[in-house]
Design a protein around this motif. Structure first.
Motif, PDB file in Angstrom:
ATOM      1  N   LYS A 124       0.814  -1.226   0.000  1.00 33.63           N
ATOM      2  CA  LYS A 124       0.000   0.000   0.000  1.00 33.63           C
ATOM      3  C   LYS A 124       0.845   1.273   0.000  1.00 33.63           C
ATOM      4  O   LYS A 124       0.504   2.249  -0.655  1.00 33.63           O
ATOM      5  CB  LYS A 124      -0.954   0.001   1.189  1.00 33.63           C
ATOM      6  CG  LYS A 124      -2.026  -1.062   1.094  1.00 33.63           C
ATOM      7  CD  LYS A 124      -2.937  -1.010   2.283  1.00 33.63           C
ATOM      8  CE  LYS A 124      -3.860  -2.190   2.339  1.00 33.63           C
ATOM      9  NZ  LYS A 124      -4.830  -2.295   1.313  1.00 33.63           N
ATOM     10  N   ARG A 125       1.951   1.244   0.724  1.00 36.65           N
ATOM     11  CA  ARG A 125       2.818   2.427   0.771  1.00 36.65           C
ATOM     12  C   ARG A 125       3.437   2.710  -0.596  1.00 36.65           C
ATOM     13  O   ARG A 125       3.487   3.857  -1.042  1.00 36.65           O
ATOM     14  CB  ARG A 125       3.901   2.237   1.833  1.00 36.65           C
ATOM     15  CG  ARG A 125       4.537   3.533   2.240  1.00 36.65           C
ATOM     16  CD  ARG A 125       5.350   3.368   3.476  1.00 36.65           C
ATOM     17  NE  ARG A 125       6.718   3.053   3.054  1.00 36.65           N
ATOM     18  CZ  ARG A 125       7.657   2.599   3.847  1.00 36.65           C
ATOM     19  NH1 ARG A 125       7.382   2.363   5.107  1.00 36.65           N
ATOM     20  NH2 ARG A 125       8.853   2.377   3.399  1.00 36.65           N
ATOM     21  N   PHE A 126       3.895   1.656  -1.252  1.00 37.15           N
ATOM     22  CA  PHE A 126       4.448   1.806  -2.599  1.00 37.15           C
ATOM     23  C   PHE A 126       3.372   2.328  -3.560  1.00 37.15           C
ATOM     24  O   PHE A 126       3.629   3.230  -4.355  1.00 37.15           O
ATOM     25  CB  PHE A 126       4.987   0.455  -3.089  1.00 37.15           C
ATOM     26  CG  PHE A 126       5.537   0.490  -4.476  1.00 37.15           C
ATOM     27  CD1 PHE A 126       6.742   1.119  -4.749  1.00 37.15           C
ATOM     28  CD2 PHE A 126       4.853  -0.098  -5.532  1.00 37.15           C
ATOM     29  CE1 PHE A 126       7.258   1.161  -6.041  1.00 37.15           C
ATOM     30  CE2 PHE A 126       5.359  -0.064  -6.815  1.00 37.15           C
ATOM     31  CZ  PHE A 126       6.561   0.570  -7.064  1.00 37.15           C
ATOM     32  N   ARG A 142       2.875   5.978  -3.078  1.00 35.90           N
ATOM     33  CA  ARG A 142       3.999   6.742  -3.664  1.00 35.90           C
ATOM     34  C   ARG A 142       3.802   6.900  -5.161  1.00 35.90           C
ATOM     35  O   ARG A 142       4.024   7.979  -5.717  1.00 35.90           O
ATOM     36  CB  ARG A 142       5.317   6.044  -3.379  1.00 35.90           C
ATOM     37  CG  ARG A 142       5.799   6.194  -1.961  1.00 35.90           C
ATOM     38  CD  ARG A 142       7.098   5.489  -1.709  1.00 35.90           C
ATOM     39  NE  ARG A 142       8.186   6.140  -2.439  1.00 35.90           N
ATOM     40  CZ  ARG A 142       9.363   5.566  -2.666  1.00 35.90           C
ATOM     41  NH1 ARG A 142       9.604   4.340  -2.241  1.00 35.90           N
ATOM     42  NH2 ARG A 142      10.308   6.217  -3.319  1.00 35.90           N
ATOM     43  N   LEU A 143       3.395   5.816  -5.820  1.00 39.13           N
ATOM     44  CA  LEU A 143       3.159   5.888  -7.270  1.00 39.13           C
ATOM     45  C   LEU A 143       2.044   6.873  -7.589  1.00 39.13           C
ATOM     46  O   LEU A 143       2.155   7.657  -8.543  1.00 39.13           O
ATOM     47  CB  LEU A 143       2.775   4.514  -7.831  1.00 39.13           C
ATOM     48  CG  LEU A 143       3.879   3.621  -8.318  1.00 39.13           C
ATOM     49  CD1 LEU A 143       3.305   2.324  -8.851  1.00 39.13           C
ATOM     50  CD2 LEU A 143       4.745   4.273  -9.366  1.00 39.13           C
ATOM     51  N   LEU A 144       0.972   6.822  -6.820  1.00 39.85           N
ATOM     52  CA  LEU A 144      -0.159   7.724  -7.061  1.00 39.85           C
ATOM     53  C   LEU A 144       0.238   9.187  -6.869  1.00 39.85           C
ATOM     54  O   LEU A 144      -0.224  10.057  -7.604  1.00 39.85           O
ATOM     55  CB  LEU A 144      -1.336   7.374  -6.153  1.00 39.85           C
ATOM     56  CG  LEU A 144      -2.072   6.086  -6.497  1.00 39.85           C
ATOM     57  CD1 LEU A 144      -3.153   5.803  -5.453  1.00 39.85           C
ATOM     58  CD2 LEU A 144      -2.665   6.154  -7.893  1.00 39.85           C
ATOM     59  N   ARG A 145       1.103   9.449  -5.881  1.00 38.74           N
ATOM     60  CA  ARG A 145       1.546  10.835  -5.659  1.00 38.74           C
ATOM     61  C   ARG A 145       2.350  11.366  -6.846  1.00 38.74           C
ATOM     62  O   ARG A 145       2.390  12.570  -7.081  1.00 38.74           O
ATOM     63  CB  ARG A 145       2.369  10.931  -4.387  1.00 38.74           C
ATOM     64  CG  ARG A 145       1.545  10.984  -3.131  1.00 38.74           C
ATOM     65  CD  ARG A 145       2.338  11.436  -1.928  1.00 38.74           C
ATOM     66  NE  ARG A 145       3.490  10.619  -1.640  1.00 38.74           N
ATOM     67  CZ  ARG A 145       3.517   9.572  -0.822  1.00 38.74           C
ATOM     68  NH1 ARG A 145       2.422   9.209  -0.191  1.00 38.74           N
ATOM     69  NH2 ARG A 145       4.628   8.900  -0.620  1.00 38.74           N
TER      70      ARG A 145
END
Length: 77
Positions: free
Chosen positions: A38-40, A43-46
């Motif tokens: 979920k954290r990765f 990061r991609l979405l940001r």
């Protein structure tokens, strides 16, 4: 040598999973890989211009290459 640039989502996924005949299936598989962490995924979405983009930005591609390796490098597909 793999070039970091913007790629269509299905284009990049198909590069990652060339043995899959359907680019859409490859895209679904890559998305499952991404969402496992979920954290990765956040990061991609940001790094996206818009969550509904049909392409990955160069920054997103760089992050995925750091995580998964260049297309064709990972043999555990």
């Amino acid at each position: 040598m793999f070039k970091i640039r913007a790629y269509g989502k299905s284009e990049f996924a198909y590069m990652m999973f060339p043995q899959m005949r359907d680019p859409r299936a490859a895209q679904d598989k890559l998305l499952r890989w991404i969402k496992k962490d979920k954290r990765f995924h956040r990061r991609l979405l940001r790094l996206a211009c818009s969550p509904n983009d049909n392409f990955y930005s160069p920054q997103q591609i760089r992050l995925m290459v750091e995580r998964f390796g260049e297309p064709g490098e990972y043999e555990g597909y």
